[in-house]
Design a protein around this motif. Structure first.
Motif, PDB file in Angstrom:
ATOM      1  N   ALA A   1       0.831  -1.210   0.000  1.00 40.52           N
ATOM      2  CA  ALA A   1       0.000   0.000   0.000  1.00 40.52           C
ATOM      3  C   ALA A   1       0.863   1.257   0.000  1.00 40.52           C
ATOM      4  CB  ALA A   1      -0.930  -0.010   1.204  1.00 40.52           C
ATOM      5  N   CYS A   2       1.962   1.211   0.751  1.00 39.00           N
ATOM      6  CA  CYS A   2       2.877   2.360   0.781  1.00 39.00           C
ATOM      7  C   CYS A   2       3.547   2.560  -0.581  1.00 39.00           C
ATOM      8  CB  CYS A   2       3.942   2.161   1.859  1.00 39.00           C
ATOM      9  SG  CYS A   2       3.316   2.321   3.540  1.00 39.00           S
ATOM     10  N   GLN A   3       3.956   1.461  -1.192  1.00 40.45           N
ATOM     11  CA  GLN A   3       4.611   1.554  -2.500  1.00 40.45           C
ATOM     12  C   GLN A   3       3.646   2.058  -3.570  1.00 40.45           C
ATOM     13  OE1 GLN A   3       6.089  -2.451  -2.864  1.00 40.45           O
ATOM     14  NE2 GLN A   3       8.031  -1.986  -1.834  1.00 40.45           N
ATOM     15  N   GLU A   4       2.371   1.673  -3.443  1.00 41.00           N
ATOM     16  CA  GLU A   4       1.356   2.105  -4.409  1.00 41.00           C
ATOM     17  C   GLU A   4       0.710   3.430  -4.004  1.00 41.00           C
ATOM     18  OE1 GLU A   4       0.758   0.602  -7.271  1.00 41.00           O
ATOM     19  OE2 GLU A   4       2.265  -0.930  -6.807  1.00 41.00           O
ATOM     20  N   LYS A   5       1.091   3.958  -2.824  1.00 41.03           N
ATOM     21  CA  LYS A   5       0.521   5.218  -2.295  1.00 41.03           C
ATOM     22  C   LYS A   5      -1.006   5.134  -2.186  1.00 41.03           C
ATOM     23  CE  LYS A   5       4.346   7.956  -4.189  1.00 41.03           C
ATOM     24  NZ  LYS A   5       5.157   7.775  -2.985  1.00 41.03           N
ATOM     25  N   ASP A   6      -1.465   3.969  -1.738  1.00 37.56           N
ATOM     26  CA  ASP A   6      -2.902   3.715  -1.570  1.00 37.56           C
ATOM     27  C   ASP A   6      -3.283   4.048  -0.123  1.00 37.56           C
ATOM     28  OD1 ASP A   6      -5.473   2.815  -1.456  1.00 37.56           O
ATOM     29  OD2 ASP A   6      -5.073   0.861  -2.370  1.00 37.56           O
ATOM     30  N   THR A   7      -3.673   5.295   0.112  1.00 37.31           N
ATOM     31  CA  THR A   7      -3.946   5.765   1.478  1.00 37.31           C
ATOM     32  C   THR A   7      -5.148   5.077   2.094  1.00 37.31           C
ATOM     33  OG1 THR A   7      -3.074   7.923   0.804  1.00 37.31           O
ATOM     34  CG2 THR A   7      -4.262   7.837   2.877  1.00 37.31           C
ATOM     35  N   GLU A   8      -6.200   4.868   1.323  1.00 41.52           N
ATOM     36  CA  GLU A   8      -7.422   4.249   1.857  1.00 41.52           C
ATOM     37  C   GLU A   8      -7.152   2.827   2.335  1.00 41.52           C
ATOM     38  OE1 GLU A   8     -10.233   5.811   2.515  1.00 41.52           O
ATOM     39  OE2 GLU A   8      -9.156   7.595   1.836  1.00 41.52           O
ATOM     40  N   SER A   9      -6.400   2.073   1.551  1.00 39.41           N
ATOM     41  CA  SER A   9      -6.049   0.699   1.956  1.00 39.41           C
ATOM     42  C   SER A   9      -5.195   0.721   3.222  1.00 39.41           C
ATOM     43  CB  SER A   9      -5.293  -0.011   0.837  1.00 39.41           C
ATOM     44  OG  SER A   9      -6.117  -0.182  -0.284  1.00 39.41           O
ATOM     45  N   LEU A  10      -4.309   1.716   3.306  1.00 45.25           N
ATOM     46  CA  LEU A  10      -3.426   1.839   4.464  1.00 45.25           C
ATOM     47  C   LEU A  10      -4.231   2.110   5.732  1.00 45.25           C
ATOM     48  CD1 LEU A  10      -0.396   1.613   4.875  1.00 45.25           C
ATOM     49  CD2 LEU A  10      -0.214   4.094   4.561  1.00 45.25           C
ATOM     50  N   LYS A  11      -5.249   2.943   5.630  1.00 50.75           N
ATOM     51  CA  LYS A  11      -6.116   3.230   6.786  1.00 50.75           C
ATOM     52  C   LYS A  11      -6.842   1.967   7.236  1.00 50.75           C
ATOM     53  CE  LYS A  11      -7.178   8.081   5.709  1.00 50.75           C
ATOM     54  NZ  LYS A  11      -8.252   9.008   5.269  1.00 50.75           N
ATOM     55  N   SER A  12      -7.318   1.200   6.265  1.00 52.30           N
ATOM     56  CA  SER A  12      -8.022  -0.047   6.584  1.00 52.30           C
ATOM     57  C   SER A  12      -7.085  -1.051   7.249  1.00 52.30           C
ATOM     58  CB  SER A  12      -8.603  -0.634   5.300  1.00 52.30           C
ATOM     59  OG  SER A  12      -9.200  -1.879   5.548  1.00 52.30           O
ATOM     60  N   LEU A  13      -5.850  -1.129   6.727  1.00 52.57           N
ATOM     61  CA  LEU A  13      -4.856  -2.047   7.302  1.00 52.57           C
ATOM     62  C   LEU A  13      -4.447  -1.622   8.709  1.00 52.57           C
ATOM     63  CD1 LEU A  13      -2.677  -2.519   4.101  1.00 52.57           C
ATOM     64  CD2 LEU A  13      -3.872  -4.355   5.312  1.00 52.57           C
ATOM     65  N   GLN A  14      -4.425  -0.315   8.951  1.00 54.11           N
ATOM     66  CA  GLN A  14      -4.093   0.186  10.287  1.00 54.11           C
ATOM     67  C   GLN A  14      -5.076  -0.347  11.322  1.00 54.11           C
ATOM     68  OE1 GLN A  14      -4.451   4.426  10.793  1.00 54.11           O
ATOM     69  NE2 GLN A  14      -3.140   4.467  12.588  1.00 54.11           N
ATOM     70  N   THR A  15      -6.357  -0.359  10.956  1.00 52.92           N
ATOM     71  CA  THR A  15      -7.398  -0.873  11.866  1.00 52.92           C
ATOM     72  C   THR A  15      -7.207  -2.368  12.131  1.00 52.92           C
ATOM     73  OG1 THR A  15      -8.924   0.747  10.910  1.00 52.92           O
ATOM     74  CG2 THR A  15      -9.885  -1.014  12.228  1.00 52.92           C
ATOM     75  N   GLU A  16      -6.857  -3.112  11.086  1.00 47.20           N
ATOM     76  CA  GLU A  16      -6.672  -4.562  11.236  1.00 47.20           C
ATOM     77  C   GLU A  16      -5.423  -4.901  12.032  1.00 47.20           C
ATOM     78  OE1 GLU A  16      -7.493  -7.197   7.863  1.00 47.20           O
ATOM     79  OE2 GLU A  16      -8.010  -5.388   6.713  1.00 47.20           O
ATOM     80  N   LEU A  17      -4.352  -4.121  11.846  1.00 50.13           N
ATOM     81  CA  LEU A  17      -3.075  -4.403  12.518  1.00 50.13           C
ATOM     82  C   LEU A  17      -3.064  -3.946  13.977  1.00 50.13           C
ATOM     83  CD1 LEU A  17      -0.104  -3.675  10.059  1.00 50.13           C
ATOM     84  CD2 LEU A  17      -0.355  -5.671  11.529  1.00 50.13           C
TER      85      LEU A  17
END
Length: 317
Positions: free
Chosen positions: A274-290
């Motif tokens: 997600a960081c490499q693709e600069k996908d902020t929305e996915s990163l926010k979702s992953l933050q909740t899961e992690l």
């Protein structure tokens, strides 16, 4: 004021006993005992800095008597009293020049030196940790680093304790926003675990507490690399090797990182992508899961990674 005057009179009376007189040897042991008694009374009266000065005088007496354990104990008591006095002043928001803190630092330093001379590195390291933790609690993480570093150096014979001290160094570096320094410390810790950690025959991965530390370092290192985003030409080989483990192109289910749970590994891999693709929305979702799988410190780093993607600043804020 009366109590203060009484203290000074008694202090001078004991000090006078130590003066050399013609054909009479001063009774240093008796003076040391009286200084100790005066220190106890002053501590009970909550006159902490005066009690600390009495302990300092007691330490000088013990040094004269060549009683190193007694000297170290008196210095340690003085250091703790000066530190408590400094904390009281801060709680009251009283103006000052950190004079009690400086006195505490000096007393700790001398006590550590005495323990090292007695070949007691474990005791010396425990005082370094005590001082480092006190400075960290007083919001002085930058000053605490040197004491945690010294503790780690004194704990070379006890790898687990040394690694815990190094973990404190990394925490202080994160608090001072020295993320590159924190990354270096976590990398050094991981290498130390693999070199000195307990390993089962035929298995290259450490076991027990060493495995837990390796896993913690791995997660923190990945998050710091995502936060720092070093350019390929400045990426150190050991950091490049770490990122390769999480690259989807080189993903091999049979060569998965063995010291991380599978779900955590896959979530971290998704964070890297997600960081490499600069996908902020996915990163926010992953933050909740992690979130439930990470420590408070790691969650703070992940939060900085997300914030950096939302509002780039170049400093991870």
């Amino acid at each position: 004021m009366a109590a203060e005057g009484d203290f000074l009179a008694r202090y001078r009376a004991v000090s006078n006993k130590l003066k050399k007189r013609f054909l009479r040897k001063p009774n240093v042991a008796e003076a040391s005992e009286q200084f100790g008694q005066l220190a106890k009374e002053l501590k009970q009266q909550d006159c902490l800095q005066y009690a600390a000065f009495c302990n300092l005088a007691m330490a000088r007496c013990e040094q004269t008597l060549f009683n190193a354990p007694g000297e170290a104990l008196a210095l340690t008591d003085a250091a703790r009293l000066f530190l408590s006095s400094e904390k009281e002043n801060r709680a009251l928001q009283a103006p000052g020049f950190d004079e009690h803190l400086q006195a505490a630092l000096n007393c700790y330093s001398f006590a550590i030196k005495v323990h090292i001379e007695m070949n007691q590195p474990v005791m010396a390291a425990s005082l370094c940790l005590e001082l480092g933790n006190a400075l960290k609690e007083m919001n002085r993480p930058g000053e605490a680093i040197v004491h945690f570093q010294r503790a780690a150096e004194l704990q070379t014979q006890t790898p687990i304790e040394a690694l815990l001290s190094m973990g404190e160094i990394a925490t202080c570096k994160i608090l001072t926003r020295d993320y590159d320094g924190a990354l270096s410390v976590f990398t050094e810790m991981q290498l130390m675990c693999q070199e000195r950690g307990l390993q089962l025959p035929g298995i290259n991965t450490p076991v027990g507490a060493f495995l837990d530390i390796v896993a913690k370092c791995e997660i923190s290192r990945v998050l710091l690399l995502m936060l720092l985003e070093p350019p390929p030409q400045k990426l150190l080989p050991e950091h490049a090797q770490t990122l390769e483990r999480y690259a989807w192109e080189s993903f091999d289910p049979h060569s998965q990182v063995t010291f991380l749970p599978e779900n955590v590994f896959l979530l971290l891999q998704s964070v890297v992508m997600a960081c490499q693709e600069k996908d902020t929305e996915s990163l926010k979702s992953l933050q909740t899961e992690l979130w439930p799988f990470l420590t408070a410190e790691q969650n703070h780093l992940l939060h900085l990674v997300v914030q950096e993607r939302i509002t780039p600043s170049g400093q991870g804020i």
